[in-house]
Every structure is written in structure tokens, then in C-alpha cells.
Design an enzyme around this catalytic site. Sequence first.
Site, PDB file in Angstrom:
ATOM      1  N   VAL A  83       0.842  -1.194   0.000  1.00 26.37           N
ATOM      2  CA  VAL A  83       0.000   0.000   0.000  1.00 26.37           C
ATOM      3  C   VAL A  83       0.880   1.248   0.000  1.00 26.37           C
ATOM      4  CG1 VAL A  83      -1.746   1.276   1.273  1.00 26.37           C
ATOM      5  CG2 VAL A  83      -1.844  -1.219   1.197  1.00 26.37           C
ATOM      6  N   LYS A  84       0.582   2.143  -0.910  1.00 24.31           N
ATOM      7  CA  LYS A  84       1.380   3.363  -1.052  1.00 24.31           C
ATOM      8  C   LYS A  84       0.632   4.524  -0.398  1.00 24.31           C
ATOM      9  CE  LYS A  84       4.185   5.409  -4.753  1.00 24.31           C
ATOM     10  NZ  LYS A  84       4.306   5.505  -6.235  1.00 24.31           N
TER      11      LYS A  84
END
Length: 222
Positions: A83-84
Site C-alpha cells: 500500500v502506497k
Amino acid sequence: MRLFLDTANIEQIREGVKMGIISGVTTNPTLMAKEKGVSYRDRVVEICETVNGPVSAECTARDVDGLIGEAREISAWHTHVVVKIPIDEIGLEATSILSKEGIKINMTLIFSANQALLAATAGATFVSPFVGRLDDAGQDGMEVVRESVEIFDQYHLPAQVLAASLRHPRHVIAAARLGAQIATLPYALLKAMVKHPLTDVGIERFLADSQAYEKESARSGA
């Protein structure tokens, strides 16, 4: 150093994987917007199955609860999803919660070693300093990479430095020499790393000499 591709184009990713040199991918909303006729989720899953390594998919929610919920949903798409999350107070709070759940996070839009330290302390798996954008602003982007690597090594922080926003082949070499564990590259930069005019000249020379030798051998045999 591992090399990631910074793209959402599946053909570019397949090409990098075929060369045996790409072990992950980073994406962002701007890159995804260039891809037509495919949903965000489907493309991320397709990339994960192609590269068989970490694939950063960006969250866009701007409140803690929304960001946590979005991150949980995106991380469930595939085991390779990272997840960014952009760094700010909201991102740090969400990261501190999500990391305890075992969700891998690439904290992005890092422009200082202070931000890198905060991201690592909050539990980010990857920390992404944006080298090229700092250079554009008249600062030394690689200095942030250097300071971040030194701090993480000094205090044995498990976060990895992912050098991002790289613009040319010397950026990649500089990041590698400074100890960044990962560099993420646009496809054009990857192609530029492969090419060298002296290599092209050498290949042409070897081919010409080989053809001349074969002709001479054929005449001698006759």
C-alpha cells in the site's frame, strides 16, 4: 540493489520481467490514468501476477479512517500488494496502525531525511525519497537518499530506501553507491541503462567480422 519499474503499463512490465532484471513495480494515480479500458484493481492484480514481487498501489483517501479502510481493501487484492501512502500526519497515523496488522506500506513523497525517519519509525516497509523532484527544486535529491540510508543503518531500522523519481542512468548508479536497497525506474530509463553506443558499435563489428569469416571459409572450402 533491486530494480523496480515505475509504470502501470503491462507490456512494459512484461518486457522488464523477460529480461530478468525487474523484481517489483511502483504505480501511482497519474500512471494509472494513462491506462484505458481496465479497472485499477484488475491492473494491479495483473501486475502482481506478472512481476511476482512487491507492487505499490496508491491510496488517495485524505482522512485517517478512510485511508485505513482503503489500505485494507487494496492490500487484500493480492499478496504482493504494497500500500502506497503519502507522508503527512494522516499518513503516519494510518501507517502506524496498518503496519501492526502486517500490511506492507510504501511511504511516498519523501523529500527530507526527517520525513524518511518518521516513516520508518511509523512502520513503513519502504520509504521513497523523490530524487528528481528535489533536483528540479534546486536541492540535492541524492543527499536525502544518503542521509536516509545512513540513519536506517545506524539504528538498524528495517525500512528499505526506495529511490524514486529517477531521471537518468547516473541517478541509478548514485543511488546504488549510496546503499539504497531499491531503485524504481520509468521504462525509458531502463532502456537507457541497457544502451551504450560502444556496445552497438561492438555488436556491428563482431557481426561484420563473423560474416566476412564465413564468406572466406566458404571460398576456402570450395
